[in-house]
Design a protein around this motif. Structure first.
Motif, mmCIF file in Angstrom:
data_model
loop_
_atom_site.group_PDB
_atom_site.id
_atom_site.type_symbol
_atom_site.label_atom_id
_atom_site.label_comp_id
_atom_site.label_asym_id
_atom_site.label_seq_id
_atom_site.Cartn_x
_atom_site.Cartn_y
_atom_site.Cartn_z
ATOM 1 N N ASP A 254 0.852 -1.207 0.060
ATOM 2 C CA ASP A 254 -0.058 0.047 -0.027
ATOM 3 C C ASP A 254 0.822 1.242 -0.011
ATOM 4 O O ASP A 254 0.577 2.375 -0.745
ATOM 5 C CB ASP A 254 -0.808 0.076 1.027
ATOM 6 N N ARG A 255 1.984 1.097 0.911
ATOM 7 C CA ARG A 255 3.022 2.188 0.912
ATOM 8 C C ARG A 255 3.583 2.774 -0.418
ATOM 9 O O ARG A 255 3.642 3.808 -1.114
ATOM 10 C CB ARG A 255 3.838 2.134 2.025
ATOM 11 N N ALA A 256 3.942 1.430 -1.235
ATOM 12 C CA ALA A 256 4.624 1.393 -2.572
ATOM 13 C C ALA A 256 3.496 2.213 -3.565
ATOM 14 O O ALA A 256 3.793 3.135 -4.382
ATOM 15 C CB ALA A 256 5.095 0.107 -2.845
ATOM 16 N N GLU A 257 2.302 1.870 -3.493
ATOM 17 C CA GLU A 257 1.336 2.409 -4.307
ATOM 18 C C GLU A 257 1.126 3.804 -3.844
ATOM 19 O O GLU A 257 0.798 4.657 -4.967
ATOM 20 C CB GLU A 257 -0.009 1.558 -4.109
ATOM 21 N N SER A 258 1.338 4.170 -2.699
ATOM 22 C CA SER A 258 1.184 5.707 -2.319
ATOM 23 C C SER A 258 1.992 6.438 -2.867
ATOM 24 O O SER A 258 1.869 7.668 -3.384
ATOM 25 C CB SER A 258 0.779 5.649 -0.996
ATOM 26 N N VAL A 259 3.365 5.996 -2.683
ATOM 27 C CA VAL A 259 4.560 7.034 -2.627
ATOM 28 C C VAL A 259 5.543 6.514 -3.707
ATOM 29 O O VAL A 259 6.440 7.315 -4.044
ATOM 30 C CB VAL A 259 5.461 7.108 -1.467
ATOM 31 N N GLY A 260 5.225 5.384 -4.406
ATOM 32 C CA GLY A 260 6.261 4.852 -5.254
ATOM 33 C C GLY A 260 7.097 3.877 -4.632
ATOM 34 O O GLY A 260 7.434 3.857 -3.478
ATOM 35 N N TRP A 261 7.487 2.909 -5.502
ATOM 36 C CA TRP A 261 8.271 1.850 -4.959
ATOM 37 C C TRP A 261 9.693 2.259 -4.680
ATOM 38 O O TRP A 261 10.305 1.783 -3.442
ATOM 39 C CB TRP A 261 8.545 0.736 -6.143
ATOM 40 N N LYS A 262 10.371 3.202 -5.265
ATOM 41 C CA LYS A 262 11.765 3.470 -4.826
ATOM 42 C C LYS A 262 11.786 4.055 -3.551
ATOM 43 O O LYS A 262 12.464 3.664 -2.506
ATOM 44 C CB LYS A 262 12.261 4.530 -5.837
ATOM 45 N N GLN A 263 10.569 4.816 -3.043
ATOM 46 C CA GLN A 263 10.577 5.439 -1.639
ATOM 47 C C GLN A 263 10.311 4.673 -0.717
ATOM 48 O O GLN A 263 10.955 4.431 0.460
ATOM 49 C CB GLN A 263 9.673 6.635 -1.724
ATOM 50 N N ALA A 264 9.363 3.651 -0.900
ATOM 51 C CA ALA A 264 8.802 2.601 -0.207
ATOM 52 C C ALA A 264 9.868 1.738 0.158
ATOM 53 O O ALA A 264 10.270 1.300 1.349
ATOM 54 C CB ALA A 264 7.855 1.755 -0.516
ATOM 55 N N VAL A 265 10.853 1.397 -0.851
ATOM 56 C CA VAL A 265 12.059 0.541 -0.387
ATOM 57 C C VAL A 265 12.984 1.140 0.176
ATOM 58 O O VAL A 265 13.579 0.586 0.969
ATOM 59 C CB VAL A 265 12.751 -0.082 -1.949
ATOM 60 N N ARG A 266 13.386 2.643 0.089
ATOM 61 C CA ARG A 266 14.232 3.232 0.712
ATOM 62 C C ARG A 266 13.854 3.276 2.238
ATOM 63 O O ARG A 266 14.452 3.267 3.121
ATOM 64 C CB ARG A 266 14.382 4.748 0.320
ATOM 65 N N GLU A 267 12.407 3.543 2.525
ATOM 66 C CA GLU A 267 12.168 3.412 3.774
ATOM 67 C C GLU A 267 12.060 2.043 4.491
ATOM 68 O O GLU A 267 12.575 2.202 5.590
ATOM 69 C CB GLU A 267 10.534 4.234 3.822
#
Length: 286
Positions: A254-267
């Motif tokens: 859900d987070r990846a869909e909200s902010v994009g995969w690159k940011q979710a992976v960084r987090e």
């Protein structure tokens, strides 16, 4: 264009992962073509040794998250609930066995790692018999933090329990130099020397009769398999599906869909997000 290329010269089969535009990220075709190339080399009486490498900037960056998480291909990474665990298991078990073609081949496999061998890419690299890395290349299984469990389970067989736990409890990436120091890979050399190092080792082994190579590999592998390798891999493959459908796994998607995969992976990789609550982690806990 094939996603895996194949060439033979001087008793050595050279298999190359060939999706350089996405750092050889794994899609539906790559595991199938990899296993087919290994079978081709194994059946060729002129081939004594297999060298596996990746085209472009890296060996393999893992599963193509955008491709699978968006529901493309055969293996939808996160199914709609209620999810079908057997559908998930069947897909991932097939891929695990395709990667394990490297282990099961009668002929030795040398894996050459430059750039990255991360997530599912580390699964592939660690199924080889011998892995040589560039000193500054990186290897790790970051989805151990959330959304993954390494299905081949090769970390523990190469490192032992405590060092495998150190890697999988953190999801850290380490350099080729550190990987060699802890025994995860055979050797690390400067990037400029990587090709020559692998070619020299492959040429040395290629002077040995195929039957001698096969017998040594079978004896050594049997010692590992007798400890229950396949049972461990089955459990790891089941858990891999669960990680993507746990509350935390669903929050990650859900987070990846909200902010994009690159940011979710960084987090995920930096440890700044609480996946249980799906909110930023307090600074004192980072």
């Amino acid at each position: 264009m094939p996603v895996v290329t194949y060439d033979v010269a001087d008793r050595i089969a050279r298999i190359t992962l060939n999706r350089p535009e996405v750092m050889n990220a794994i899609n539906d075709e790559l595991p199938v073509e990899l296993a087919a190339a290994v079978a081709r080399a194994d059946a060729d009486p002129e081939v004594h040794v297999i060298v596996l490498s990746g085209a472009g900037r890296a060996f393999c960056s893992g599963y193509d998250l955008t491709f699978y998480a968006e529901g493309n291909g055969a293996g939808q990474a996160t199914q709609d609930m209620p999810w079908d665990p057997i559908r998930d298991y069947s897909f991932m078990w097939r891929n695990t066995q395709h990667f394990m073609a490297l282990w099961r081949a009668m002929k030795p496999v040398v894996c050459k790692v430059h750039g990255f061998a991360v997530a599912g890419g580390s699964d592939i690299a660690l199924c080889a018999d011998l892995t040589i890395m560039a000193e500054e290349a990186e290897i790790g299984y970051m989805p151990a933090r959330v959304w993954g469990c390494p299905t081949t389970a090769m970390w523990v067989y190469r490192l032992g329990a405590e060092r495998a736990k150190r890697m999988l409890f953190t999801g850290d990436r380490i350099t080729g130099r550190e990987a060699a120091d802890i025994g995860l890979v055979l050797k690390a050399v400067p990037a400029a020397e990587l090709d020559d190092e692998v070619e020299q080792l492959a040429a040395r082994m290629a002077s040995v009769p195929i039957n001698q190579l096969a017998m040594q590999k079978m004896v050594i592998n049997q010692a590992i398999e007798a400890t229950g390798l396949m049972q461990t891999q089955r459990l790891a493959t089941i858990f891999d599906g669960i990680t993507r459908h746990s509350p935390e796994g669903i929050h990650f998607k859900d987070r990846a869909e909200s902010v994009g995969w690159k940011q979710a992976v960084r987090e995920r990789d930096s440890g700044t997000w609480d996946w249980t609550r799906n909110e930023p982690l307090p600074r004192r806990n980072r």
